[in-house]
Design a protein around this motif. Structure first.
Motif, PDB file in Angstrom:
ATOM      1  N   SER A 136       0.826  -1.207   0.000  1.00 52.74           N
ATOM      2  CA  SER A 136       0.000   0.000   0.000  1.00 52.74           C
ATOM      3  C   SER A 136       0.857   1.253   0.000  1.00 52.74           C
ATOM      4  O   SER A 136       0.469   2.287  -0.558  1.00 52.74           O
ATOM      5  CB  SER A 136      -0.931  -0.003   1.207  1.00 52.74           C
ATOM      6  OG  SER A 136      -0.201  -0.048   2.412  1.00 52.74           O
ATOM      7  N   THR A 137       2.035   1.177   0.610  1.00 50.59           N
ATOM      8  CA  THR A 137       2.952   2.306   0.579  1.00 50.59           C
ATOM      9  C   THR A 137       3.444   2.560  -0.838  1.00 50.59           C
ATOM     10  O   THR A 137       3.533   3.701  -1.295  1.00 50.59           O
ATOM     11  CB  THR A 137       4.152   2.052   1.514  1.00 50.59           C
ATOM     12  OG1 THR A 137       3.686   1.809   2.838  1.00 50.59           O
ATOM     13  CG2 THR A 137       5.097   3.241   1.523  1.00 50.59           C
ATOM     14  N   GLY A 186       0.943  -1.870  -6.007  1.00 51.67           N
ATOM     15  CA  GLY A 186       0.854  -2.480  -4.687  1.00 51.67           C
ATOM     16  C   GLY A 186       0.400  -3.921  -4.736  1.00 51.67           C
ATOM     17  O   GLY A 186       0.945  -4.785  -4.041  1.00 51.67           O
ATOM     18  N   GLY A 245      -9.328  -1.312  -0.360  1.00 54.22           N
ATOM     19  CA  GLY A 245      -8.399  -0.222  -0.623  1.00 54.22           C
ATOM     20  C   GLY A 245      -8.915   0.750  -1.672  1.00 54.22           C
ATOM     21  O   GLY A 245      -8.860   1.977  -1.497  1.00 54.22           O
ATOM     22  N   GLN A 261      -8.175  -5.632  -2.230  1.00 58.45           N
ATOM     23  CA  GLN A 261      -8.147  -4.501  -3.159  1.00 58.45           C
ATOM     24  C   GLN A 261      -9.471  -3.757  -3.175  1.00 58.45           C
ATOM     25  O   GLN A 261      -9.501  -2.528  -3.342  1.00 58.45           O
ATOM     26  CB  GLN A 261      -7.839  -5.002  -4.570  1.00 58.45           C
ATOM     27  CG  GLN A 261      -6.384  -5.373  -4.803  1.00 58.45           C
ATOM     28  CD  GLN A 261      -6.180  -5.812  -6.237  1.00 58.45           C
ATOM     29  OE1 GLN A 261      -6.681  -6.845  -6.668  1.00 58.45           O
ATOM     30  NE2 GLN A 261      -5.470  -5.021  -6.994  1.00 58.45           N
ATOM     31  N   MET A 285      -3.801  -2.258   4.218  1.00 59.84           N
ATOM     32  CA  MET A 285      -3.431  -1.615   2.962  1.00 59.84           C
ATOM     33  C   MET A 285      -3.905  -0.171   2.926  1.00 59.84           C
ATOM     34  O   MET A 285      -3.203   0.712   2.428  1.00 59.84           O
ATOM     35  CB  MET A 285      -4.013  -2.410   1.783  1.00 59.84           C
ATOM     36  CG  MET A 285      -3.465  -3.816   1.676  1.00 59.84           C
ATOM     37  SD  MET A 285      -4.141  -4.735   0.277  1.00 59.84           S
ATOM     38  CE  MET A 285      -3.413  -3.864  -1.111  1.00 59.84           C
ATOM     39  N   VAL A 286      -5.098   0.083   3.470  1.00 62.54           N
ATOM     40  CA  VAL A 286      -5.596   1.455   3.523  1.00 62.54           C
ATOM     41  C   VAL A 286      -4.697   2.301   4.425  1.00 62.54           C
ATOM     42  O   VAL A 286      -4.339   3.436   4.093  1.00 62.54           O
ATOM     43  CB  VAL A 286      -7.049   1.475   4.040  1.00 62.54           C
ATOM     44  CG1 VAL A 286      -7.511   2.917   4.230  1.00 62.54           C
ATOM     45  CG2 VAL A 286      -7.967   0.753   3.070  1.00 62.54           C
ATOM     46  N   SER A 309      -1.432   3.514   2.815  1.00 67.92           N
ATOM     47  CA  SER A 309      -1.481   4.651   1.898  1.00 67.92           C
ATOM     48  C   SER A 309      -1.260   5.965   2.638  1.00 67.92           C
ATOM     49  O   SER A 309      -0.717   6.921   2.084  1.00 67.92           O
ATOM     50  CB  SER A 309      -2.826   4.670   1.159  1.00 67.92           C
ATOM     51  OG  SER A 309      -3.883   4.908   2.058  1.00 67.92           O
TER      52      SER A 309
END
Length: 242
Positions: free
Chosen positions: A18-19, A28, A56, A53, A204-205, A208
Motif C-alpha cells: 500500500s505504501t 501495490g 483499498g 483490493q 493496505m488502507v 497509503s
C-alpha cells in the motif's frame, strides 16, 4: 509459531504494497500477490487479493468522491463487467501452472511499463474505455491486478490528481465486485478467503497514509529500486517454477 510468522509477513507485505501504491499510484497488488501465493497457493491468492483490493480502492473512491468522472466509469463497466465474469469462470478451470507463469510474466511487465511510460499525443473518445475495461477485467480476473496496464489510459484521457485516483479506483471497484461474484459462483471464493482479505484490507488502507512519511525518510529512487527488485525476482521465480 509458524502461523504467527506467516501472518506477520503478510501484514508487512500489505503495508509495503500500500505504501508503494501511495508513491507510484499502482503496483501495490503486484507486490502483495507473491506473498499471498506463497502463503495460500495461486487458487486462493487471487480471490483474497481481490477482497483486499476492493477495500483499498473503495476508500480512495470515498476520499475523491467529488472529482469522479462518471462517464469514464460507465463505459469502463460496460465492457468490464461481462469480461470480468468470463475471466472469473476461466480462472476456476485454468491450469495453475499456466496461471503462475502468466503471473510471472505480468510482474516483469510491471517493471517494464514503469520505465516505458507510454504517451498519447491526441485525446481519445470516452467509449474507448469499454474496450479498456474489457481487456483489463479479463486479465485482472486471471492475474489479480492490472493497475500498471490501466493507468496510462486514464492519465492519457486527461484525468489528474483526485479525478484520476478516484475514477480509476471506482472503475476497479466495479471490476472487483464482478470478479468476486464470478469467483463465488465458480466456487473458488471461500469464507476463509473473504476473512483473510478483510483482515488485510485495512492494513493496505493504512499504508497509503504512511507512504508520505516513508518517503520523507527514504530517497524515492532507492525505495522504487527495492520494489522493482522484488518484482523482478518474483516474476523470474514464477516463470521458472510455474
Amino acid at each position: 509459531m509458524a502461523e504467527t510468522f506467516r501472518w506477520l509477513a503478510l501484514l508487512l507485505a500489505a503495508l509495503l504494497a500500500s505504501t508503494l501504491a501511495a508513491v507510484t499510484g499502482f503496483g501495490g497488488a503486484a507486490v502483495l500477490l507473491p506473498f499471498l501465493v506463497a502463503a495460500f497457493g495461486m487458487r486462493d491468492a487471487i480471490p483474497i487479493l481481490t477482497v483486499a483490493q476492493l477495500i483499498g480502492n473503495g476508500s480512495r473512491v470515498w476520499f475523491n468522491r467529488g472529482e469522479l468522472n462518471w462517464k469514464v466509469v460507465a463505459w469502463f463497466a460496460l465492457g468490464g463487467v461481462p469480461l470480468a465474469l468470463v475471466g472469473g469462470y476461466l480462472f476456476a478451470v485454468a491450469p495453475l501452472h499456466a496461471l503462475t507463469r502468466m503471473l510471472g510474466a505480468f510482474l516483469l511487465l510491471v517493471v517494464v511499463l514503469r520505465h516505458a511510460k507510454p504517451h498519447w499525443n491526441k485525446p481519445f473518445p470516452t467509449p474507448v474505455f469499454a474496450g479498456i475495461g474489457a481487456g483489463a477485467s479479463l486479465l485482472s480476473a486471471l492475474l489479480g491486478s492490472v493497475g500498471p496496464l490501466m493507468a496510462p489510459f486514464f492519465l492519457a484521457y486527461g484525468l489528474v490528481k483526485g479525478a484520476y485516483i478516484g475514477t480509476e479506483a471506482l472503475s476497479t471497484v466495479v471490476m472487483h465486485v464482478t470478479k468476486l461474484i464470478a469467483y463465488r459462483q465458480a466456487a473458488v471464493l471461500t469464507g476463509p478467503d473473504v476473512l483473510i482479505g478483510l483482515a488485510l484490507g485495512p492494513v493496505m488502507v493504512s499504508g497509503s497514509f504512511l507512504g508520505k512519511r516513508v518517503l520523507d525518510r527514504l530517497p524515492e529512487r532507492v525505495f522504487i529500486l527495492m520494489i522493482e527488485f522484488v518484482l523482478l525476482a518474483s516474476g523470474i521465480l514464477f516463470l521458472i517454477r510455474g
